[in-house]
Design a protein around this motif. Structure first.
Motif, PDB file in Angstrom:
ATOM      1  N   LEU A  21       0.830  -1.202   0.000  1.00  0.00           N
ATOM      2  CA  LEU A  21       0.000   0.000   0.000  1.00  0.00           C
ATOM      3  C   LEU A  21       0.866   1.254   0.000  1.00  0.00           C
ATOM      4  N   ALA A  22       1.923   1.248   0.810  1.00  0.00           N
ATOM      5  CA  ALA A  22       2.815   2.405   0.855  1.00  0.00           C
ATOM      6  C   ALA A  22       3.494   2.617  -0.506  1.00  0.00           C
ATOM      7  N   ALA A  23       3.928   1.510  -1.130  1.00  0.00           N
ATOM      8  CA  ALA A  23       4.592   1.613  -2.433  1.00  0.00           C
ATOM      9  C   ALA A  23       3.638   2.148  -3.495  1.00  0.00           C
ATOM     10  N   LEU A  24       2.413   1.616  -3.507  1.00  0.00           N
ATOM     11  CA  LEU A  24       1.426   2.062  -4.505  1.00  0.00           C
ATOM     12  C   LEU A  24       1.095   3.534  -4.307  1.00  0.00           C
ATOM     13  N   ALA A  25       0.888   3.928  -3.059  1.00  0.00           N
ATOM     14  CA  ALA A  25       0.542   5.321  -2.786  1.00  0.00           C
ATOM     15  C   ALA A  25       1.678   6.253  -3.197  1.00  0.00           C
ATOM     16  N   ALA A  26       2.918   5.832  -2.948  1.00  0.00           N
ATOM     17  CA  ALA A  26       4.066   6.668  -3.321  1.00  0.00           C
ATOM     18  C   ALA A  26       4.162   6.823  -4.831  1.00  0.00           C
ATOM     19  N   VAL A  27       3.922   5.746  -5.546  1.00  0.00           N
ATOM     20  CA  VAL A  27       3.972   5.819  -7.016  1.00  0.00           C
ATOM     21  C   VAL A  27       2.887   6.761  -7.527  1.00  0.00           C
ATOM     22  N   LEU A  28       1.679   6.662  -6.954  1.00  0.00           N
ATOM     23  CA  LEU A  28       0.599   7.557  -7.385  1.00  0.00           C
ATOM     24  C   LEU A  28       0.942   9.017  -7.078  1.00  0.00           C
ATOM     25  N   ALA A  29       1.590   9.240  -5.918  1.00  0.00           N
ATOM     26  CA  ALA A  29       1.971  10.602  -5.568  1.00  0.00           C
ATOM     27  C   ALA A  29       3.031  11.154  -6.518  1.00  0.00           C
ATOM     28  N   ALA A  30       3.787  10.285  -7.151  1.00  0.00           N
ATOM     29  CA  ALA A  30       4.869  10.720  -8.034  1.00  0.00           C
ATOM     30  C   ALA A  30       4.416  10.926  -9.476  1.00  0.00           C
ATOM     31  N   VAL A  31       3.157  10.603  -9.780  1.00  0.00           N
ATOM     32  CA  VAL A  31       2.704  10.673 -11.172  1.00  0.00           C
ATOM     33  C   VAL A  31       2.787  12.098 -11.701  1.00  0.00           C
ATOM     34  N   LEU A  32       2.246  13.068 -10.968  1.00  0.00           N
ATOM     35  CA  LEU A  32       2.242  14.449 -11.452  1.00  0.00           C
ATOM     36  C   LEU A  32       3.655  15.024 -11.583  1.00  0.00           C
ATOM     37  N   PRO A  33       4.530  14.863 -10.561  1.00  0.00           N
ATOM     38  CA  PRO A  33       5.910  15.333 -10.763  1.00  0.00           C
ATOM     39  C   PRO A  33       6.596  14.675 -11.958  1.00  0.00           C
ATOM     40  N   ALA A  34       6.322  13.392 -12.168  1.00  0.00           N
ATOM     41  CA  ALA A  34       6.953  12.693 -13.292  1.00  0.00           C
ATOM     42  C   ALA A  34       6.462  13.254 -14.631  1.00  0.00           C
ATOM     43  N   ARG A  35       5.175  13.549 -14.715  1.00  0.00           N
ATOM     44  CA  ARG A  35       4.642  14.130 -15.959  1.00  0.00           C
ATOM     45  C   ARG A  35       5.250  15.505 -16.210  1.00  0.00           C
TER      46      ARG A  35
END
Length: 794
Positions: free
Chosen positions: A775-789
């Motif tokens: 859950l922590a890994a998934l949430a972190a990846v989702l949080a990184a989507v906008l910075p990555a874009r």
């Protein structure tokens, strides 16, 4: 200001949890007080019997005759077991219910009529709403109670009432007339006499007059209400402490996010700050500039968080019935509404002090450099503090696990040791973050090529920033893992004790506290086809509980000979095999040798003797404290239970505990506890994930030229996005794994201290822990989507 929006969200969530907890405290206290205050409505003066004593009927006459009393009534409450539709006794936490009188003065009744009417003659009764819903009865149905002679009595249900505060609300409460209460229980006298006062009467003077010469507690109505409010507030103590601890965790995690954000911002503004110094800005001006910015963010976040906190309190109040508390409307008072903004402001400004100080020390020449190195003195100070915290924490943990004192002292020592070692871990995280991230990124780098290698290099290149980011997850996951390990280990240990020491299916116990199971019951159960019905007899030798039981029902006493005993590890007696114990009960004395120390509870007794030795020490004990029953092999559980209920049909005051139901109930309670723990800590994890997204968003801006360069060298947009997503994943997994390791370790040590002499059986809930990490890994990846874009647009 746009760069501070994620920090603003972190402040909002932290303040919302704190403000919501404070508002809920006021809300729950008000709801509880309204419930309990029912017993003090219209009361100007009250006399309450002490302990189990009763006030004589003449006390009511004296109160009614007083010049200042407008009306008075007597309140009675006596044990009256209620049976459900199966004929088994209705209990709450093992306690049977009460019967109270309907009273004659309506304004002084400690209950409200919910449906139907109140009883007017014998054979009629009203019942509290909670129990009515629990056993499924309505107005017009029949109730079965057990009178003082253990005879079943059938009453017609004529009303449903809401009752609490006066011997009610916690157990089943049957309302009958005075005469009927005397007939059913054989008791006379009042538990309490209450009075309303005439206009202008002095409550204290009336209290003194009606209570003169009586061994009773005399109170004014105001004092009675204050006492009831204090009793109501006492029920909230543990819950509010728990919510406060979770709120503290949320604030701590938000503090890490704020520190990390301002540290990155100050690094990005290094040249800007240096140029300000070049044109004459002093250190104090730079310091105040940063703090003003933090204060603005904190104030806005605190105000928004306080508003959200009201919604949090509303949500908590809706779930109050699940916690055994009444639901009520949200109560808004000044302290919580002021505490939220003040806390948000203090936390944000306090967290920004360190980065502000570092910014104020930037020299004008730094305008020519790209970065500023971390002070070596600061690194040495952190290392020294970490070593000291680890030494103190380890010493406390070892002392707690060895259990040289009591269980409570041992648990406190282990928890304090955990805090010390956790502080050391946080201080060492900047040194550990680089190697850990490189270790986690080695395999993905081999499998997924350049993006994974770059992500590992980026996360390891600035270990201080990575450490501050992962620390937020470390805290939340450690608490989740520790709580889950404690719950699972306690459950497994209790299950092992029950199965190993007591290979039985049912327990028979007396329904009324202080009573015993008649000696004939065990024989009646055996005659009904149960191969084992082993009575347990107990007596007290000073402060030692001594018992005896058939070895077939309690494995540790198998082969126990005359003059020997088994000591329960969880009992009050600390002895080793071979030691001698001197037992005394009245004029009888017995010396025994400890043959074994059983890793089990003291269900039979702290010390267990053979039947002959027990009879010599307690010749007058003939009835049973409980009976252990095993059903026939292969017999369906439903059939066995029906046979047992039939065998006990004439014994309504003997209650049956199905051990499988006990196990299922315990498992459900533990699962519920872990679910509540996870839900509360979700706030901290959300803040932590926001911190990861914030760190990446700011680092994207900081590394803009680097991103342009790698794009120019051939890195595709997809690969750049994958690099940032992998970087977030590495930071999240590093923090989550560290939290799991620490939580499991201290969950195990806490359980070891809590069980004292019993050796707990470690149970690590691997599935649940893997879920936390995932859950922590998934949430972190989702949080990184906008910075990555955003980075990929370079």
């Amino acid at each position: 200001m746009r760069r501070l929006i994620p920090t603003l969200v972190a402040v909002v969530l932290a303040v919302a949890f704190v403000a919501g907890t404070l508002v809920y405290r006021d809300t729950a206290e008000a709801a509880l007080y309204d419930e309990y205050a029912r017993a003090a409505r219209n009361v100007g003066a009250a006399l309450t019997a002490r302990g189990d004593a009763r006030l004589a009927p003449s006390t009511l006459d004296t109160a009614r005759a007083d010049a200042g009393v407008a009306a008075a009534d007597g309140r009675r409450a006596e044990r009256l077991p209620l049976l459900d539709r199966r004929g088994r006794i209705v209990t709450d936490i093992g306690e049977p219910g009460y019967a109270i009188n309907a009273g004659t003065v309506a304004p002084l009744r400690p209950f409200d009529l919910h449906d139907g009417r109140l009883p007017e003659t014998g054979g009629e009764a009203a019942l509290d709403a909670r129990t009515a819903g629990r056993i499924g009865v309505a107005v017009g149905d029949q109730l079965t109670v057990v009178d003082a002679g253990e005879r079943r009595q059938v009453l017609r249900l004529v009303g449903i009432v809401d009752v609490t505060g006066f011997r009610g609300g916690r157990t089943s409460t049957v309302v009958v007339t005075d005469a009927e209460l005397t007939r059913l229980t054989g008791a006379t006298g009042y538990r309490e006499v209450v009075a309303t006062l005439k206009p202008g009467a002095d409550a204290a003077a009336v209290r003194d007059r009606i209570g003169a010469g009586l061994d009773a507690r005399a109170r004014t109505g105001g004092r009675l209400r204050a006492d009831l409010a204090r009793e109501a507030s006492g029920q909230l103590g543990g819950l509010l402490v728990g919510l406060g601890l979770f709120a503290l965790v949320a604030v701590l995690v938000a503090g890490f996010v704020i520190v990390n954000t301002f540290t990155i911002l100050m690094a990005q503004r290094l040249r800007e700050t240096a140029l300000l110094r070049c044109v004459g800005a002093g250190r104090g001006q730079v310091f105040r500039r940063v703090l003003r910015e933090a204060a603005l963010v904190g104030l806005i976040g605190a105000v928004l968080g306080t508003g959200l906190g009201v919604l949090v309190a509303f949500g908590l109040s809706r779930f109050s019935p699940l916690l055994g508390l009444p639901a009520g409307g949200v109560v808004l008072t000044a302290p919580p509404l002021l505490a939220g903004p003040l806390l948000g402001l203090l936390v944000t400004v306090g967290a920004a002090v360190g980065p502000a100080l570092r910014a104020s020390r930037v020299r004008p020449i730094a305008a020519l450099r790209a970065a500023v190195a971390e002070s070596g003195a600061f690194r040495r100070t952190s290392l020294i503090l970490a070593v000291l915290a680890a030494l103190v924490g380890t010493a406390q943990t070892v002392a707690g696990v060895r259990g040289t004192g009591g269980v409570l002292e041992a648990m406190v020592l282990v928890m304090l040791g955990g805090i010390g070692n956790f502080a050391a871990l946080l201080l060492l995280t900047p040194r550990l973050a680089g190697p850990v991230v490189r270790g986690l990124g080695w395999l993905p780098g081999r499998l997924f090529g350049v993006p994974a290698k770059m992500a590992t290099a980026n996360a390891a290149r600035n270990p201080g920033r990575t450490a501050a980011t992962t620390a937020t997850l470390l805290i939340g996951v450690a608490l989740m893992s520790g709580g889950g390990t404690v719950a699972a280990t306690a459950n497994r240990t209790a299950e092992a004790q029950l199965n190993r020491a007591f290979p039985v299916d049912y327990l028979l116990t007396p329904a009324v506290p202080g009573e015993l199971v008649p000696a004939a019951v065990a024989g009646e159960v055996r005659a009904a086809g149960f191969p084992l019905a082993a009575p347990v007899r107990r007596g007290e030798a000073g402060d030692v509980l001594v018992g005896t039981v058939d070895p077939a029902a309690y494995a540790p006493v198998a082969g126990l000979g005359p003059g020997t005993a088994v000591v329960a590890a969880a009992g009050n007696v600390r002895a080793r095999v071979g030691e001698r114990l001197d037992l005394a009960a009245g004029d009888h004395r017995l010396t025994v040798t400890v043959a074994a120390v059983a890793q089990s509870s003291s269900l039979v007794g702290d010390v267990v003797l053979g039947e002959a030795d027990f009879a010599a020490l307690f010749p007058d004990v003939h009835d049973d404290a409980l009976v252990l029953i095993r059903s026939a092999p292969g017999q369906p559980a439903a059939t066995a239970r029906q046979r047992l209920d039939d065998a006990l049909a004439a014994r309504p005051l003997v209650q049956v505990a199905d051990l499988q139901e006990v196990r299922d109930q315990r498992n459900a309670e533990i699962d519920q506890m872990v679910a509540i723990l996870a839900a509360l800590l979700a706030f901290a994890l959300v803040i932590a994930v926001i911190g990861i997204g914030n760190t990446l968003a700011l680092s994207v801006l900081e590394r803009a030229r680097e991103s342009w360069l790698v794009r120019a060298l051939g890195l595709t947009r997809g690969q750049l996005r994958a690099t940032l997503l992998a970087e977030a994943l590495l930071m999240a997994v590093a923090g989550a794994l560290g939290g799991v390791a620490f939580g499991v370790l201290y969950g195990w040590l806490t359980t070891k201290a809590a069980f004292g002499a019993i050796q707990p059986q470690l149970d690590v809930p691997l599935g649940r822990l893997a879920g936390f990490v995932g859950l922590a890994a998934l949430a972190a990846v989702l949080a990184a989507v906008l910075p990555a874009r955003r980075a990929a647009r370079a």
